[in-house]
Write an enzyme that holds these catalytic residues in place. Structure first.
Site, PDB file in Angstrom:
ATOM      1  N   LYS A 174      65.894  47.762  13.440  1.00  0.00           N
ATOM      2  CA  LYS A 174      64.891  47.104  14.277  1.00  0.00           C
ATOM      3  C   LYS A 174      64.939  47.716  15.673  1.00  0.00           C
ATOM      4  CE  LYS A 174      64.587  44.017  17.239  1.00  0.00           C
ATOM      5  NZ  LYS A 174      63.482  44.544  18.057  1.00  0.00           N
ATOM      6  N   GLY A 205      59.602  44.590  15.343  1.00  0.00           N
ATOM      7  CA  GLY A 205      59.310  43.185  15.608  1.00  0.00           C
ATOM      8  C   GLY A 205      60.173  42.674  16.752  1.00  0.00           C
ATOM      9  N   GLY A 207      63.057  40.588  18.827  1.00  0.00           N
ATOM     10  CA  GLY A 207      64.481  40.369  18.624  1.00  0.00           C
ATOM     11  C   GLY A 207      64.790  39.005  18.057  1.00  0.00           C
ATOM     12  N   VAL A 210      62.888  39.266  14.028  1.00  0.00           N
ATOM     13  CA  VAL A 210      63.435  40.243  13.078  1.00  0.00           C
ATOM     14  C   VAL A 210      64.933  40.481  13.341  1.00  0.00           C
ATOM     15  CG1 VAL A 210      63.293  42.646  12.318  1.00  0.00           C
ATOM     16  CG2 VAL A 210      61.206  41.357  12.773  1.00  0.00           C
ATOM     17  N   GLY A 211      65.290  40.622  14.623  1.00  0.00           N
ATOM     18  CA  GLY A 211      66.708  40.835  14.959  1.00  0.00           C
ATOM     19  C   GLY A 211      67.550  39.669  14.474  1.00  0.00           C
ATOM     20  N   GLU A 249      77.087  47.940  21.803  1.00  0.00           N
ATOM     21  CA  GLU A 249      77.008  48.881  22.935  1.00  0.00           C
ATOM     22  C   GLU A 249      76.193  48.190  24.018  1.00  0.00           C
ATOM     23  OE1 GLU A 249      78.434  51.666  23.279  1.00  0.00           O
ATOM     24  OE2 GLU A 249      78.962  52.319  21.273  1.00  0.00           O
ATOM     25  N   CYS A 283      72.413  52.821  30.579  1.00  0.00           N
ATOM     26  CA  CYS A 283      73.620  51.998  30.537  1.00  0.00           C
ATOM     27  C   CYS A 283      74.785  52.707  31.209  1.00  0.00           C
ATOM     28  CB  CYS A 283      73.971  51.693  29.093  1.00  0.00           C
ATOM     29  SG  CYS A 283      74.066  53.184  28.089  1.00  0.00           S
ATOM     30  N   GLU A 383      74.285  44.485  36.501  1.00  0.00           N
ATOM     31  CA  GLU A 383      73.536  45.663  36.084  1.00  0.00           C
ATOM     32  C   GLU A 383      72.083  45.496  36.502  1.00  0.00           C
ATOM     33  OE1 GLU A 383      72.696  46.216  31.867  1.00  0.00           O
ATOM     34  OE2 GLU A 383      73.475  48.249  32.039  1.00  0.00           O
TER      35      GLU A 383
HETATM   36  P1  NAD Z   1      67.946  43.592  24.908  1.00  0.00           P
HETATM   37  O1  NAD Z   1      69.310  43.086  24.632  1.00  0.00           O
HETATM   38  O2  NAD Z   1      66.948  42.677  25.487  1.00  0.00           O
HETATM   39  O3  NAD Z   1      67.275  44.136  23.552  1.00  0.00           O
HETATM   40  C1  NAD Z   1      67.911  45.105  22.743  1.00  0.00           C
HETATM   41  C2  NAD Z   1      67.403  44.950  21.327  1.00  0.00           C
HETATM   42  O4  NAD Z   1      67.844  43.678  20.823  1.00  0.00           O
HETATM   43  C3  NAD Z   1      65.880  44.964  21.201  1.00  0.00           C
HETATM   44  O5  NAD Z   1      65.513  45.620  20.014  1.00  0.00           O
HETATM   45  C4  NAD Z   1      65.559  43.471  21.123  1.00  0.00           C
HETATM   46  O6  NAD Z   1      64.333  43.204  20.482  1.00  0.00           O
HETATM   47  C5  NAD Z   1      66.739  42.969  20.311  1.00  0.00           C
HETATM   48  N1  NAD Z   1      67.005  41.520  20.440  1.00  0.00           N
HETATM   49  C6  NAD Z   1      66.648  40.687  21.437  1.00  0.00           C
HETATM   50  N2  NAD Z   1      67.035  39.422  21.159  1.00  0.00           N
HETATM   51  C7  NAD Z   1      67.669  39.460  19.964  1.00  0.00           C
HETATM   52  C8  NAD Z   1      68.306  38.484  19.147  1.00  0.00           C
HETATM   53  N3  NAD Z   1      68.364  37.197  19.512  1.00  0.00           N
HETATM   54  N4  NAD Z   1      68.879  38.876  17.992  1.00  0.00           N
HETATM   55  C9  NAD Z   1      68.854  40.170  17.616  1.00  0.00           C
HETATM   56  N5  NAD Z   1      68.253  41.144  18.332  1.00  0.00           N
HETATM   57  C10 NAD Z   1      67.663  40.798  19.502  1.00  0.00           C
HETATM   58  O7  NAD Z   1      68.124  44.901  25.787  1.00  0.00           O
HETATM   59  P2  NAD Z   1      66.994  45.835  26.396  1.00  0.00           P
HETATM   60  O8  NAD Z   1      66.396  45.138  27.553  1.00  0.00           O
HETATM   61  O9  NAD Z   1      66.094  46.303  25.297  1.00  0.00           O
HETATM   62  O10 NAD Z   1      67.853  47.090  26.862  1.00  0.00           O
HETATM   63  C11 NAD Z   1      68.527  47.136  28.089  1.00  0.00           C
HETATM   64  C12 NAD Z   1      69.987  46.812  27.918  1.00  0.00           C
HETATM   65  O11 NAD Z   1      70.562  47.680  26.947  1.00  0.00           O
HETATM   66  C13 NAD Z   1      70.793  47.030  29.168  1.00  0.00           C
HETATM   67  O12 NAD Z   1      71.686  45.966  29.373  1.00  0.00           O
HETATM   68  C14 NAD Z   1      71.572  48.302  28.891  1.00  0.00           C
HETATM   69  O13 NAD Z   1      72.755  48.454  29.599  1.00  0.00           O
HETATM   70  C15 NAD Z   1      71.800  48.196  27.436  1.00  0.00           C
HETATM   71  N6  NAD Z   1      72.069  49.524  26.867  1.00  0.00           N
HETATM   72  C16 NAD Z   1      73.338  49.829  26.453  1.00  0.00           C
HETATM   73  C17 NAD Z   1      73.614  51.088  25.959  1.00  0.00           C
HETATM   74  C18 NAD Z   1      74.989  51.472  25.467  1.00  0.00           C
HETATM   75  O14 NAD Z   1      75.106  52.450  24.727  1.00  0.00           O
HETATM   76  N7  NAD Z   1      76.037  50.793  25.832  1.00  0.00           N
HETATM   77  C19 NAD Z   1      72.608  52.041  25.895  1.00  0.00           C
HETATM   78  C20 NAD Z   1      71.342  51.692  26.354  1.00  0.00           C
HETATM   79  C21 NAD Z   1      71.074  50.425  26.824  1.00  0.00           C
END
Ligand code: NAD
Length: 476
Positions: A174, A205, A207, A210-211, A249, A283, A383
């Site tokens: 996803k 979809g 989070g 679908v997540g 991550e 990140c 962050e």
């Molecule tokens: P996010 O956590 O909002 O979303 C990440 C993914 O999780 C998306 O696909 C989202 O739809 C899904 N998601 C959201 N709610 C969910 C739930 N309840 N259950 C399952 N899945 C769900 O993050 P973002 O805003 O898309 O990305 C930014 C963040 O990602 C920052 O905090 C950044 O540091 C982190 N990041 C970490 C790394 C790493 O390798 N450590 C790399 C890139 C980004």
């Protein structure tokens, strides 16, 4: 202003084919450089997710028993298929996400290379070990749920799929709903690679729809997640009900320690590269620059002199270093932190609130450097995920190490100095998954992941493959 053609995406990728969405919710994809709608995407619902999981489960019965050679062949096919579309994938990332081409192009190439890196790691990883009358084999854990964010889509989808395939897992992925266009181009590559049906299933979809289904579904054995700390925690908590294996991550607030003997001609351009990496939406970005108090004035001058090399603007221009933020929400988040920094008493050296002049239409922010920052300020602890750098002074090497580690994160760190022995000594005391000495460096065989709130587990290399394996010991 020229209006772009609006595209319509209504399919997901399940059991080796593009299939119409069961979910009916339609979301707009917006070009962040001008705020215009460029696509309508029909989002998946729980039923689409369950169909994808079922396809992955069926495929696992066969794929889980493949040999190393079978999987290595598939990884090579995936590499070829993605490599053939590097330009299209780069264009999609620039258009949909606003990633600057000078970042998007190498990141897409890294995505393609991730398949060859996984092939090499798999070759080196012993999947069987025996001694006396005991034999241990490393078995694929089962169906893997892969969840990725929007900030470097091509790399994340490739790297997660590569490690899972190398381990013999089938996947239900996803990606972020904000990366739908890029994902569709990538799925054309996956289709072209002619994988066994059901090996790679992708549903686009939300989070929480679908997540969440991936996290609670008992047929998914493992979640590999990249994203925010808050969602990572909820996945760990909710995944416990079905005893999910998890790799998380998460975020970062990486320190960049400038040692006393650092050559500022090299160290400051590097500091700005790592701070403004991916327009600050990275990140691993080095967002806390720790400088010896005695060199602060020099550092300030060097930053001001170097800033013109980091122009903000059109992401398609190869000279542009900083593009727009991904969404209006992300733009506002960055603005709120710039305001907070000023309220907390930090001083704006360059940048500040608002749009850069002439870039009011999109989600552009002014790359900002704060000085007089205390490490306990919100701008130094949280962050921001935008091009905002905090300069913090230190007195001694021990002090620098203490400040670097005084954070809830531990994803990445940077050390700059002329005496490499000293830089190594400092690096060895930083609580972070990766520490780069004198540059923004990458090695796809080296583990990537975080200490503390930056996550659980590692990706890349043999470490990344092991995260999708379970040892089984047979004793005679
Ligand atoms: P996010 O956590 O909002 O979303 C990440 C993914 O999780 C998306 O696909 C989202 O739809 C899904 N998601 C959201 N709610 C969910 C739930 N309840 N259950 C399952 N899945 C769900 O993050 P973002 O805003 O898309 O990305 C930014 C963040 O990602 C920052 O905090 C950044 O540091 C982190 N990041 C970490 C790394 C790493 O390798 N450590 C790399 C890139 C980004």
């Amino acid at each position: 202003m020229k209006r772009e053609t609006i595209r319509t995406l209504t399919t997901h990728y399940i059991d080796g084919a593009f299939v119409e969405s069961h979910g009916r919710e339609v979301m707009d994809i917006i070009n962040p450089t001008n705020g215009q709608v460029i696509a309508h995407v029909t989002l998946a619902d729980e039923e689409d997710a369950r169909r994808a999981i079922a396809a992955a489960k069926r495929a696992f019965a066969t794929f889980g028993r493949t040999t190393k050679e079978d999987r290595m062949k598939i990884l090579r096919h995936l590499h070829e298929a993605v490599s053939a579309r590097i330009d299209d994938l780069t264009d999609a990332m620039v258009e949909e996400y606003g990633g600057v081409v000078q970042f998007a192009s190498p990141i897409v190439q890294s995505g393609a290379n991730a398949f060859l890196a996984a092939e090499k790691a798999l070759q080196e990883l012993p999947l069987t070990r025996s001694w006396d009358k005991t034999t241990v084999t490393l078995e694929p854990v089962g169906v893997a749920g892969l969840i990725t964010p929007w900030n470097a889509n091509a790399l994340f989808v490739c790297a997660k799929l590569a490690s899972a395939v190398a381990a013999g897992c089938t996947v239900c992925m996803k990606p972020s709903e904000l990366s739908a266009l890029q994902t569709h181009v990538w799925l054309e590559c996956v289709h072209e690679a002619k994988l066994p049906k059901g090996l790679c299933n992708v549903v686009i979809g939300r989070g929480d729809v679908v997540g969440a289904e991936l996290v609670r579904n008992p047929d998914v054995a493992k979640i590999s997640f990249t994203g925010s700390v808050g969602v990572g925690k909820s996945i760990m908590r909710d995944g416990a009900a079905t005893m999910k294996r998890v790799t998380l991550e998460l975020g970062g607030k990486s320190p960049n320690i400038l040692l006393e003997d650092a050559d500022l001609k090299k160290a400051i351009p590097t500091a700005l590269v790592v701070a403004f990496l991916n327009s600050g939406q990275a990140c691993a970005a080095g967002t806390r620059l720790l400088v010896p108090k005695s060199r602060l004035d020099e550092v300030k001058r060097a930053i001001v002199d170097t800033m013109p090399a980091f122009p903000v603007g059109d992401p398609t221009d190869p000279k542009t270093a900083v593009g727009p933020m991904v969404t209006q929400r992300q733009y506002e988040r960055v603005q709120s932190y710039i305001r907070k920094g000023i309220e907390e008493g930090a001083e704006v050296l360059v940048g500040g609130e608002g749009h850069p002049r002439g870039l009011e239409a999109g989600y552009f922010v002014r790359p900002t450097v704060f000085v007089n920052v205390k490490n306990n300020m919100a701008i130094a602890q949280e962050e921001i995920f935008g091009p905002v750098l905090c300069v913090i002074t230190y007195e001694t090497e021990e002090d620098a190490i203490r400040i670097a580690n005084d954070t809830s994160f531990g994803l990445h760190a940077f050390v700059s100095g002329t005496d490499v022995q000293r830089a190594r000594r400092v690096a060895s005391q930083i609580q972070a998954g990766r520490v780069a000495i004198n540059g923004m460096l990458d090695d796809q065989q080296a583990p990537f992941g975080g200490f503390k709130h930056s996550g659980v587990g590692r990706e890349f290399g043999t470490y990344g493959i092991e995260a999708f394996l379970e040892p089984r010991a047979i004793l005679e």
